[in-house]
Design an enzyme around this catalytic site. Structure first.
Site, mmCIF file in Angstrom:
data_model
loop_
_atom_site.group_PDB
_atom_site.id
_atom_site.type_symbol
_atom_site.label_atom_id
_atom_site.label_comp_id
_atom_site.label_asym_id
_atom_site.label_seq_id
_atom_site.Cartn_x
_atom_site.Cartn_y
_atom_site.Cartn_z
ATOM 1 N N CYS A 220 -4.803 5.999 -4.290
ATOM 2 C CA CYS A 220 -4.146 4.699 -4.115
ATOM 3 C C CYS A 220 -2.707 4.886 -4.565
ATOM 4 O O CYS A 220 -2.451 5.168 -5.744
ATOM 5 C CB CYS A 220 -4.863 3.650 -4.966
ATOM 6 S SG CYS A 220 -4.013 2.067 -5.022
ATOM 7 N N CYS B 291 0.863 -1.177 0.000
ATOM 8 C CA CYS B 291 0.000 0.000 0.000
ATOM 9 C C CYS B 291 0.905 1.234 0.000
ATOM 10 O O CYS B 291 1.597 1.489 0.984
ATOM 11 C CB CYS B 291 -0.889 -0.025 1.246
ATOM 12 S SG CYS B 291 -1.935 1.431 1.355
HETATM 13 N N1 LIG Z 1 -6.382 -2.415 -2.318
HETATM 14 C C1 LIG Z 1 -5.019 -2.707 -2.626
HETATM 15 C C2 LIG Z 1 -4.079 -2.457 -1.487
HETATM 16 C C3 LIG Z 1 -4.051 -1.036 -1.005
HETATM 17 C C4 LIG Z 1 -3.427 -0.057 -1.980
HETATM 18 C C5 LIG Z 1 -3.287 1.299 -1.345
HETATM 19 N N2 LIG Z 1 -4.467 2.032 -1.145
HETATM 20 C C6 LIG Z 1 -2.166 2.116 -1.914
HETATM 21 O O1 LIG Z 1 -2.087 3.295 -1.535
HETATM 22 O O2 LIG Z 1 -1.325 1.596 -2.646
HETATM 23 C C7 LIG Z 1 -4.884 -4.173 -3.059
HETATM 24 O O3 LIG Z 1 -5.708 -5.009 -2.666
HETATM 25 O O4 LIG Z 1 -3.923 -4.489 -3.769
#
Ligand SMILES: N[C@@H](CCC[C@H](N)C(=O)O)C(=O)O
Length: 335
Positions: free
Chosen positions: A272, A133
């Site tokens: 993200c 993340c």
């Molecule tokens: N939902 C993603 C993991 C989280 C990603 C995050 N919000 C970021 O900032 O990179 C997954 O399941 O791969």
């Protein structure tokens, strides 16, 4: 779970007024007995937490240095629920890699991660585990610096995707500016997804976790903002057998793209970090380049991504909103 979180009165799920009065009386008696002032409700026992966000991708941070917490999926989901819990896109457990290995949370340490390194044990809002993340790492590093758990401005944060070196450029108890070495950017080929009734074609990209970054030439920032991302997108499950995070973005103009994202295990989020890296790589590729710097604007703010020699660096803000304690009765009642 630790015994200290499971005393007779904290483990009772009975939330009736009589039961609450009983617990209050027990606390008062306990403190009267040792001559201490009666502490406010919830301050005596209960897991510490902090709440933070990176470009409004928000997290509950749980310091658990002995790795004792049983972070079951249903507990994480309850904690992240915006009505019955604290509310967040994900959870960041703070521990050293060695403690997580000794507790059986990690079977083995990912490549490049040592027992003494900090490890971001990341969980999505639905309770699922994800490899990495990018926004979370910045908040994690900020938390370590702000609490004094880490004295250096440059250190390594382990993740299931491997070691992620961080540089905390500036930091106080509230905000920080953090760079993260995001590791290798691997292109997986072309695939498509249907989002809000429209089909988008994009580049599958692995940055430790899977992404489909769709650069749509006809999109402007306004058209992007009008897209309906409420329903889960449809994607090629044979291409992405473990699910995928989907980014929709405008083409690169003057080094800038606008992006929205539907995250695996969460839904639409306001940012993200790994998604911005995938978006930057796809935007550069669509522009006929393999390297460069891209400013990625997301609903929650903006970050800077640099892609060089097949790897990426992400720089952006972190905000720590506050901290408190999670009521043990609430936590134990989830059992
Ligand atoms: N939902 C993603 C993991 C989280 C990603 C995050 N919000 C970021 O900032 O990179 C997954 O399941 O791969």
């Amino acid at each position: 779970m630790s015994d200290e979180w499971d005393s007779d009165w904290t483990s009772r799920p009975d939330g009736s007024a009589a039961a609450l009065a009983g617990r209050l009386a027990a606390r008062m008696a306990l403190f009267a007995g040792v001559g201490e002032p009666y502490p406010p409700l919830g301050s005596m026992i209960g897991m510490e937490f902090s709440k933070g966000h990176g470009t409004e991708n928000d997290f509950v941070v749980l310091p658990d240095l002995d790795a004792r917490l049983d972070l079951r999926a249903d507990r994480v989901a309850a904690l992240c629920d915006r009505r019955r819990g604290l509310g967040a896109d994900g959870v960041l457990r703070v521990a050293r890699a060695g403690a997580l290995r000794a507790a059986g949370v990690l079977d083995a340490l990912p490549e490049g991660v040592g027992d003494d390194d900090w490890f971001m044990d990341y969980r999505n809002g639905d309770g699922s585990i994800a490899e990495m993340c990018g926004n979370g790492v910045r908040v994690f590093a900020h938390y370590l610096r702000a609490t004094g758990l880490e004295g250096a401005a440059e250190f390594v944060v382990g993740s299931r995707a491997g070691a992620r070196p961080v540089v905390v450029h500036s930091c106080d108890g509230w905000t920080a500016d953090v760079s993260v070495g995001m590791g290798t950017v691997t292109e997986l080929g072309t695939s498509s997804a249907t989002v809000g009734g429209q089909t988008f074609t994009g580049l599958g990209i692995d940055v430790g976790n899977p992404h489909l970054a769709c650069v749509e030439d006809s999109l402007t920032a306004d058209k992007l903002a009008a897209l309906d991302l409420t329903a889960a997108p449809q994607f090629a499950a044979d291409f992405f057998p473990h699910g995928v995070n989907i980014e929709i973005l405008t083409p690169l103009v003057d080094g800038v793209v606008d992006m929205r994202v539907y995250e695996r295990g969460v839904g639409e989020t306001r940012s993200c970090g790994t998604g911005t890296v995938a978006a930057a790589a796809a935007a550069l590729r669509a522009d006929g380049r393999e390297e460069g710097e891209v400013r990625v604007r997301v609903p929650g703010g903006e970050v800077l991504v640099a892609v060089r020699d097949g790897a990426a660096e992400l720089r952006g803000p972190s905000v720590l909103v506050g901290s408190g304690r999670i009521d043990d009765d609430w936590w134990n009642a989830l059992a």
